[in-house]
Design a protein around this motif. Sequence first.
Motif, PDB file in Angstrom:
ATOM      1  N   PRO A  22      40.017  46.896  46.970  1.00 36.58           N
ATOM      2  CA  PRO A  22      41.266  46.369  46.408  1.00 36.58           C
ATOM      3  C   PRO A  22      41.009  45.388  45.251  1.00 36.58           C
ATOM      4  O   PRO A  22      41.766  45.379  44.272  1.00 36.58           O
ATOM      5  N   GLU A  23      39.952  44.607  45.346  1.00 35.45           N
ATOM      6  CA  GLU A  23      39.597  43.664  44.285  1.00 35.45           C
ATOM      7  C   GLU A  23      39.227  44.415  42.991  1.00 35.45           C
ATOM      8  O   GLU A  23      39.609  44.013  41.897  1.00 35.45           O
ATOM      9  N   GLU A  24      38.489  45.521  43.120  1.00 36.21           N
ATOM     10  CA  GLU A  24      38.114  46.323  41.948  1.00 36.21           C
ATOM     11  C   GLU A  24      39.337  46.994  41.330  1.00 36.21           C
ATOM     12  O   GLU A  24      39.488  47.024  40.107  1.00 36.21           O
ATOM     13  N   LYS A  25      40.228  47.513  42.163  1.00 41.27           N
ATOM     14  CA  LYS A  25      41.470  48.123  41.661  1.00 41.27           C
ATOM     15  C   LYS A  25      42.308  47.087  40.920  1.00 41.27           C
ATOM     16  O   LYS A  25      42.898  47.372  39.878  1.00 41.27           O
ATOM     17  N   SER A  26      42.342  45.880  41.460  1.00 41.57           N
ATOM     18  CA  SER A  26      43.087  44.798  40.825  1.00 41.57           C
ATOM     19  C   SER A  26      42.514  44.471  39.447  1.00 41.57           C
ATOM     20  O   SER A  26      43.264  44.256  38.491  1.00 41.57           O
ATOM     21  N   ALA A  27      41.174  44.440  39.333  1.00 40.92           N
ATOM     22  CA  ALA A  27      40.527  44.156  38.043  1.00 40.92           C
ATOM     23  C   ALA A  27      40.833  45.266  37.035  1.00 40.92           C
ATOM     24  O   ALA A  27      41.068  44.984  35.856  1.00 40.92           O
ATOM     25  N   ILE A  28      40.858  46.512  37.491  1.00 40.43           N
ATOM     26  CA  ILE A  28      41.180  47.636  36.602  1.00 40.43           C
ATOM     27  C   ILE A  28      42.590  47.467  36.041  1.00 40.43           C
ATOM     28  O   ILE A  28      42.817  47.660  34.848  1.00 40.43           O
ATOM     29  N   ASP A  29      43.525  47.081  36.915  1.00 38.73           N
ATOM     30  CA  ASP A  29      44.903  46.866  36.462  1.00 38.73           C
ATOM     31  C   ASP A  29      45.002  45.640  35.561  1.00 38.73           C
ATOM     32  O   ASP A  29      45.634  45.694  34.499  1.00 38.73           O
ATOM     33  N   LYS A  30      44.388  44.541  35.971  1.00 40.06           N
ATOM     34  CA  LYS A  30      44.481  43.281  35.224  1.00 40.06           C
ATOM     35  C   LYS A  30      43.949  43.423  33.802  1.00 40.06           C
ATOM     36  O   LYS A  30      44.544  42.938  32.851  1.00 40.06           O
ATOM     37  N   TYR A  31      42.803  44.095  33.650  1.00 44.99           N
ATOM     38  CA  TYR A  31      42.167  44.220  32.335  1.00 44.99           C
ATOM     39  C   TYR A  31      42.510  45.534  31.630  1.00 44.99           C
ATOM     40  O   TYR A  31      41.926  45.869  30.610  1.00 44.99           O
TER      41      TYR A  31
END
Length: 127
Positions: free
Chosen positions: A29-38
């Motif tokens: 979930p943290e990696e998915k969040s970074a993909i969305d954030k950036y």
Amino acid sequence: MKVLLRRDQRQGVLGKVIFTLEVRAELSPEEKSAIDKYKLADTVLYEKNTMVDPGSGLLGLASRVAFKAMNMSLSVKDLAYGKKLECKDIVEMLAVEDQVREAAKTFAAVLNAARHFGGEVVVDLAA
């Protein structure tokens, strides 16, 4: 991030064997969040060929559409949701697999760096 690779083959219309490589990443979930954030979803990780001169006008548009349809590429979005890449032979499939592995390692490093913004990373250069 873990990358799942699956090799397979099938018969083509004219009886020729087509080799396929299915690629998908298991993202936290943290990696998915970074993909969305950036906004990394459309970042291209692998592309078989690059178009040097895209042309202009209607002919340029037609050539870009044809090139995109025939070219093999893998984006972050493809990696997240899975994509099947078709290759003409085993040698090409293994080369694509190696390049996808390297691209995934680089992308994992990008995701790792994204997690550490706002903090410090200590690098020991004496080793």
